[in-house]
Design a protein around this motif. Sequence first.
Motif, PDB file in Angstrom:
ATOM      1  N   ARG A 421       0.715  -1.150  -0.023  1.00 22.85           N
ATOM      2  CA  ARG A 421       0.077  -0.077   0.065  1.00 22.85           C
ATOM      3  C   ARG A 421       0.869   1.347   0.095  1.00 22.85           C
ATOM      4  NH1 ARG A 421      -4.617  -1.742   4.680  1.00 22.85           N
ATOM      5  NH2 ARG A 421      -5.153  -3.535   3.626  1.00 22.85           N
ATOM      6  N   PHE A 422       0.363   2.216  -0.344  1.00 20.25           N
ATOM      7  CA  PHE A 422       1.259   3.633  -0.564  1.00 20.25           C
ATOM      8  C   PHE A 422       0.513   4.701   0.399  1.00 20.25           C
ATOM      9  CE2 PHE A 422       2.869   1.556  -4.126  1.00 20.25           C
ATOM     10  CZ  PHE A 422       4.073   2.081  -4.286  1.00 20.25           C
ATOM     11  N   ALA A 423       1.083   5.375   0.997  1.00 19.44           N
ATOM     12  CA  ALA A 423       0.755   6.405   1.915  1.00 19.44           C
ATOM     13  C   ALA A 423       1.209   7.699   1.737  1.00 19.44           C
ATOM     14  CB  ALA A 423       0.691   6.024   3.208  1.00 19.44           C
ATOM     15  N   SER A 424       0.491   9.014   2.138  1.00 15.96           N
ATOM     16  CA  SER A 424       1.413  10.194   1.663  1.00 15.96           C
ATOM     17  C   SER A 424       0.875  10.991   2.624  1.00 15.96           C
ATOM     18  CB  SER A 424       0.845  10.591   0.297  1.00 15.96           C
ATOM     19  OG  SER A 424      -0.580  11.007   0.134  1.00 15.96           O
ATOM     20  N   ASN A 425       1.010  12.537   2.662  1.00 16.74           N
ATOM     21  CA  ASN A 425       0.549  13.226   3.214  1.00 16.74           C
ATOM     22  C   ASN A 425      -1.065  13.798   3.192  1.00 16.74           C
ATOM     23  OD1 ASN A 425       1.143  14.529   0.980  1.00 16.74           O
ATOM     24  ND2 ASN A 425       2.070  16.242   1.544  1.00 16.74           N
ATOM     25  N   TYR A 426      -1.547  13.160   2.156  1.00 12.52           N
ATOM     26  CA  TYR A 426      -3.119  13.357   2.090  1.00 12.52           C
ATOM     27  C   TYR A 426      -3.842  12.010   2.056  1.00 12.52           C
ATOM     28  CZ  TYR A 426      -1.571  12.785  -2.955  1.00 12.52           C
ATOM     29  OH  TYR A 426      -0.932  12.224  -3.940  1.00 12.52           O
ATOM     30  N   GLN A 427      -3.046  10.756   2.039  1.00 11.27           N
ATOM     31  CA  GLN A 427      -3.686   9.553   1.932  1.00 11.27           C
ATOM     32  C   GLN A 427      -2.982   8.577   2.822  1.00 11.27           C
ATOM     33  OE1 GLN A 427      -3.992   7.884  -2.234  1.00 11.27           O
ATOM     34  NE2 GLN A 427      -2.606   6.120  -1.533  1.00 11.27           N
ATOM     35  N   ASN A 428      -3.974   7.863   3.530  1.00 11.76           N
ATOM     36  CA  ASN A 428      -3.226   7.007   4.570  1.00 11.76           C
ATOM     37  C   ASN A 428      -3.292   5.599   4.047  1.00 11.76           C
ATOM     38  OD1 ASN A 428      -5.875   5.749   4.941  1.00 11.76           O
ATOM     39  ND2 ASN A 428      -6.374   7.194   6.325  1.00 11.76           N
ATOM     40  N   ALA A 429      -2.670   4.649   4.824  1.00  9.52           N
ATOM     41  CA  ALA A 429      -2.322   3.141   4.456  1.00  9.52           C
ATOM     42  C   ALA A 429      -3.820   2.347   4.686  1.00  9.52           C
ATOM     43  CB  ALA A 429      -1.089   2.808   5.201  1.00  9.52           C
ATOM     44  N   LEU A 430      -4.919   3.044   5.007  1.00 10.23           N
ATOM     45  CA  LEU A 430      -6.005   2.321   5.130  1.00 10.23           C
ATOM     46  C   LEU A 430      -6.083   1.400   6.278  1.00 10.23           C
ATOM     47  CD1 LEU A 430      -6.761   1.569   1.574  1.00 10.23           C
ATOM     48  CD2 LEU A 430      -7.564   3.432   2.664  1.00 10.23           C
ATOM     49  N   GLY A 431      -5.289   1.659   7.196  1.00  7.74           N
ATOM     50  CA  GLY A 431      -5.559   0.895   8.477  1.00  7.74           C
ATOM     51  C   GLY A 431      -4.881  -0.490   8.405  1.00  7.74           C
ATOM     52  N   PRO A 432      -4.993  -1.322   9.679  1.00  9.68           N
ATOM     53  CA  PRO A 432      -4.487  -2.596   9.831  1.00  9.68           C
ATOM     54  C   PRO A 432      -5.361  -3.774   9.188  1.00  9.68           C
ATOM     55  CG  PRO A 432      -5.485  -1.851  11.868  1.00  9.68           C
ATOM     56  CD  PRO A 432      -5.719  -0.757  10.940  1.00  9.68           C
ATOM     57  N   ASP A 433      -6.468  -3.509   8.616  1.00  9.57           N
ATOM     58  CA  ASP A 433      -7.206  -4.696   8.123  1.00  9.57           C
ATOM     59  C   ASP A 433      -7.069  -5.037   6.593  1.00  9.57           C
ATOM     60  OD1 ASP A 433      -8.320  -4.672  10.673  1.00  9.57           O
ATOM     61  OD2 ASP A 433      -9.924  -3.124  10.144  1.00  9.57           O
ATOM     62  N   GLY A 434      -7.279  -6.247   6.238  1.00  8.09           N
ATOM     63  CA  GLY A 434      -7.290  -6.536   4.765  1.00  8.09           C
ATOM     64  C   GLY A 434      -6.069  -6.990   4.344  1.00  8.09           C
ATOM     65  N   TRP A 435      -4.943  -7.297   5.306  1.00  4.32           N
ATOM     66  CA  TRP A 435      -3.713  -7.412   4.696  1.00  4.32           C
ATOM     67  C   TRP A 435      -3.413  -8.967   4.652  1.00  4.32           C
ATOM     68  CZ3 TRP A 435       0.029  -3.990   3.499  1.00  4.32           C
ATOM     69  CH2 TRP A 435       0.017  -2.675   4.036  1.00  4.32           C
ATOM     70  N   GLY A 436      -2.401  -9.390   3.655  1.00  2.50           N
ATOM     71  CA  GLY A 436      -1.877 -10.713   3.894  1.00  2.50           C
ATOM     72  C   GLY A 436      -0.987 -10.952   4.989  1.00  2.50           C
ATOM     73  N   ALA A 437      -0.076 -11.932   4.543  1.00  2.00           N
ATOM     74  CA  ALA A 437       0.908 -12.415   5.606  1.00  2.00           C
ATOM     75  C   ALA A 437       1.971 -11.408   6.000  1.00  2.00           C
ATOM     76  CB  ALA A 437       1.485 -13.796   5.250  1.00  2.00           C
ATOM     77  N   MET A 438       2.206 -10.777   4.705  1.00  2.00           N
ATOM     78  CA  MET A 438       3.443  -9.642   5.017  1.00  2.00           C
ATOM     79  C   MET A 438       2.815  -8.277   4.426  1.00  2.00           C
ATOM     80  SD  MET A 438       7.335  -9.647   3.540  1.00  2.00           S
ATOM     81  CE  MET A 438       7.011  -9.816   1.739  1.00  2.00           C
ATOM     82  N   ARG A 439       3.420  -7.294   5.130  1.00  2.00           N
ATOM     83  CA  ARG A 439       2.595  -5.968   4.852  1.00  2.00           C
ATOM     84  C   ARG A 439       3.960  -4.826   4.334  1.00  2.00           C
ATOM     85  NH1 ARG A 439      -1.653  -4.933   9.826  1.00  2.00           N
ATOM     86  NH2 ARG A 439      -2.530  -7.219   9.622  1.00  2.00           N
ATOM     87  N   ILE A 440       3.710  -4.291   3.581  1.00  2.00           N
ATOM     88  CA  ILE A 440       4.617  -3.463   2.893  1.00  2.00           C
ATOM     89  C   ILE A 440       4.074  -1.897   2.571  1.00  2.00           C
ATOM     90  CG2 ILE A 440       6.347  -2.887   0.964  1.00  2.00           C
ATOM     91  CD1 ILE A 440       6.692  -5.523   0.742  1.00  2.00           C
ATOM     92  N   VAL A 441       4.448  -0.874   3.282  1.00  2.00           N
ATOM     93  CA  VAL A 441       3.886   0.359   2.921  1.00  2.00           C
ATOM     94  C   VAL A 441       4.993   1.238   2.482  1.00  2.00           C
ATOM     95  CG1 VAL A 441       3.026   2.411   3.912  1.00  2.00           C
ATOM     96  CG2 VAL A 441       2.046   0.323   4.838  1.00  2.00           C
ATOM     97  N   TYR A 442       4.815   2.080   1.381  1.00  2.00           N
ATOM     98  CA  TYR A 442       5.661   3.283   0.901  1.00  2.00           C
ATOM     99  C   TYR A 442       4.936   4.396   1.249  1.00  2.00           C
ATOM    100  CZ  TYR A 442       8.157  -0.122  -2.201  1.00  2.00           C
ATOM    101  OH  TYR A 442       8.742  -1.202  -2.787  1.00  2.00           O
ATOM    102  N   LEU A 443       5.624   5.241   1.935  1.00  2.00           N
ATOM    103  CA  LEU A 443       5.270   6.349   2.320  1.00  2.00           C
ATOM    104  C   LEU A 443       6.282   7.601   1.320  1.00  2.00           C
ATOM    105  CD1 LEU A 443       3.895   8.689   4.074  1.00  2.00           C
ATOM    106  CD2 LEU A 443       5.756   8.431   5.818  1.00  2.00           C
ATOM    107  N   GLN A 444       5.349   8.328   0.587  1.00  2.00           N
ATOM    108  CA  GLN A 444       5.974   9.082  -0.081  1.00  2.00           C
ATOM    109  C   GLN A 444       4.974  10.471  -0.597  1.00  2.00           C
ATOM    110  OE1 GLN A 444       6.329   6.375  -3.482  1.00  2.00           O
ATOM    111  NE2 GLN A 444       4.470   7.143  -4.678  1.00  2.00           N
ATOM    112  N   TYR A 445       5.680  11.705  -0.786  1.00  2.00           N
ATOM    113  CA  TYR A 445       4.994  12.990  -1.084  1.00  2.00           C
ATOM    114  C   TYR A 445       4.865  13.096  -2.483  1.00  2.00           C
ATOM    115  CZ  TYR A 445       5.496  13.966   3.838  1.00  2.00           C
ATOM    116  OH  TYR A 445       5.571  13.834   5.425  1.00  2.00           O
ATOM    117  N   ALA A 446       3.931  13.476  -3.064  1.00  2.00           N
ATOM    118  CA  ALA A 446       3.855  13.782  -4.748  1.00  2.00           C
ATOM    119  C   ALA A 446       4.964  14.926  -5.076  1.00  2.00           C
ATOM    120  CB  ALA A 446       2.331  14.032  -4.974  1.00  2.00           C
ATOM    121  N   SER A 447       5.168  15.838  -4.096  1.00  2.00           N
ATOM    122  CA  SER A 447       5.893  16.917  -4.206  1.00  2.00           C
ATOM    123  C   SER A 447       7.634  16.642  -3.883  1.00  2.00           C
ATOM    124  CB  SER A 447       5.567  18.115  -3.448  1.00  2.00           C
ATOM    125  OG  SER A 447       5.519  17.737  -1.830  1.00  2.00           O
TER     126      SER A 447
END
Length: 547
Positions: A421-447
């Motif tokens: 999942r991707f997160a930013s300063n205006y979009q969260n990672a949609l919480g801890p639900d709905g994941w598989g066995a491993m979870r990867i989050v990329y935090l990045q700003y469009a700017s």
Amino acid sequence: MKMPRFYILALTLGLLFFAASLTPTLIPRGWVVQGALGGLLMALGYLIGRVALSIWRLLELPEATGRALTRLRVAIVLPFLILLVLCISQARDWQNGVRERMEMPPLETSHTAQMLALAILIFVLLFVLGLAVQWLFDRVRTRLYRYMPPRAANVAGLVVTGLLLLVVTRDGMLDRVIGTLDTSYTTAQALFETSPPIPEGVETGGADSLVDWSALGQPGRDYVTSGPKAADIAAFTGRAALQPIRVYVGLAEDKSPETRARIALEELRRQGGFQREVLIVALPTGTGWLDPGALDPVEYMHGGDVATVAAQYSYLQSPLALMLETDAGLDQAEALISAVHRYWRSLPKDNRPRLYVHGLSLGAWSSMYGTDLFALLDDPIDGALWVGAPFPSAKWRAVVASRNAGSPYVAPVLGEGRLVRFASNYQNALGPDGWGAMRIVYLQYASDPIVFYEPASVFRPPVWMTEPPAPDVSPEMRFMPIVTQFQLAVDMALATTAPAGYGHSYFGRDYVEPWVALTAPANWSAEDTKRLIAHCDSGFQIGCDHR
């Protein structure tokens, strides 16, 4: 001296480049930067015009003369001058548009006169430099006319001139790089006899530690001595808390990345890191710096039941480390992640911590490389948080390329979001639900130009410029061949000057929701997330400084 024919037309192309340089990109520019950029691009546009004229003449194509030439000049120059005036008049509004999206105060004045004066000065200096190079080339090829035909002499003269310039400038460039390295080393470290006394109660580097305190370096000492204490965490959560474990091995500890990784593993075991609920392998930026805003939040949300281990691989600023010590970060990431993962997987599954990998900027790039996905197939880690991944990152590019159709380039969606999942300063990672066995989050700003710089933008727009702009990106951005490439390169140089929460300045509050989504802390509510975000905003180490 008589000006070459079509000089005005070449200068017009230079003015077009200058006008285009005034348009906004990802990071706001002051008048000094804008003047220097504009002068450089004006000179580049002029050079391209002169080269085009030379090629035209080399091909012996027809040239306009007399009144036809005058009419051609007027037809081309007049619209460009009107465009230039319009761009200059809009420059301040364009920059204020970027500043407004970054919650910065507007410019009272664009310092247009100073900016124009600087641009002209830069152009004149580069023009004179070009004349000097032309003079050198003419002298070399004239000498060679005595020994070979003119066409061969011209080619040989060009080669010789290029070699001479390389020899003359090489020492100066190396001196500059070495000077930068020396400055980076002396200001960022303070090793051995210059290291301060170890504070009371610090584990890593203490009397019983396997880590040499005097070899930690300033970034390592800052990291192991900072962060929330158990009492701070208990005051926030209202429950008993543990003191977080922070293990760090400095570059001066040993020359070998494998040895540094082994020492880090043994020190982690000594302090009981494998008995904690959450274990994080963190890769620092080039100088060894770890963003406190990235790690403090996860320690709060897990009541201090967290251990973090890191190892330094360079003394250099991240851009220099990327260029001059490319393999250093990759080797250290591979050695440290492999060492920790091998020991972790030897433990009973019901009696070991949840294991995560984390990196910011160059640390994200190296830790992505060091995370061997094949080794994870039979016993995967629990997840990873990669922040501000630099554009050369092959794994990041592969992930973005596999996004769902219609998914924005700057905020991709992959499948149902079970793995990435991707997160930013205006979009969260949609919480801890709905994941598989491993979870990867990329935090990045469009700017963030460190993430979204595109080398191919010399001749074609980056994908993200062809899509509707993100909330922190100006809708006034326009692509222009060559010019956009230089603008984005300047943006990269200015990336960490943006306010916290924009550009490459990642903000503590924006790490909170990704860590919640990844680690799913027990007895944690949405209200707790809001309180921790407010706590980040109110004061504990939240800045971003890529030292």
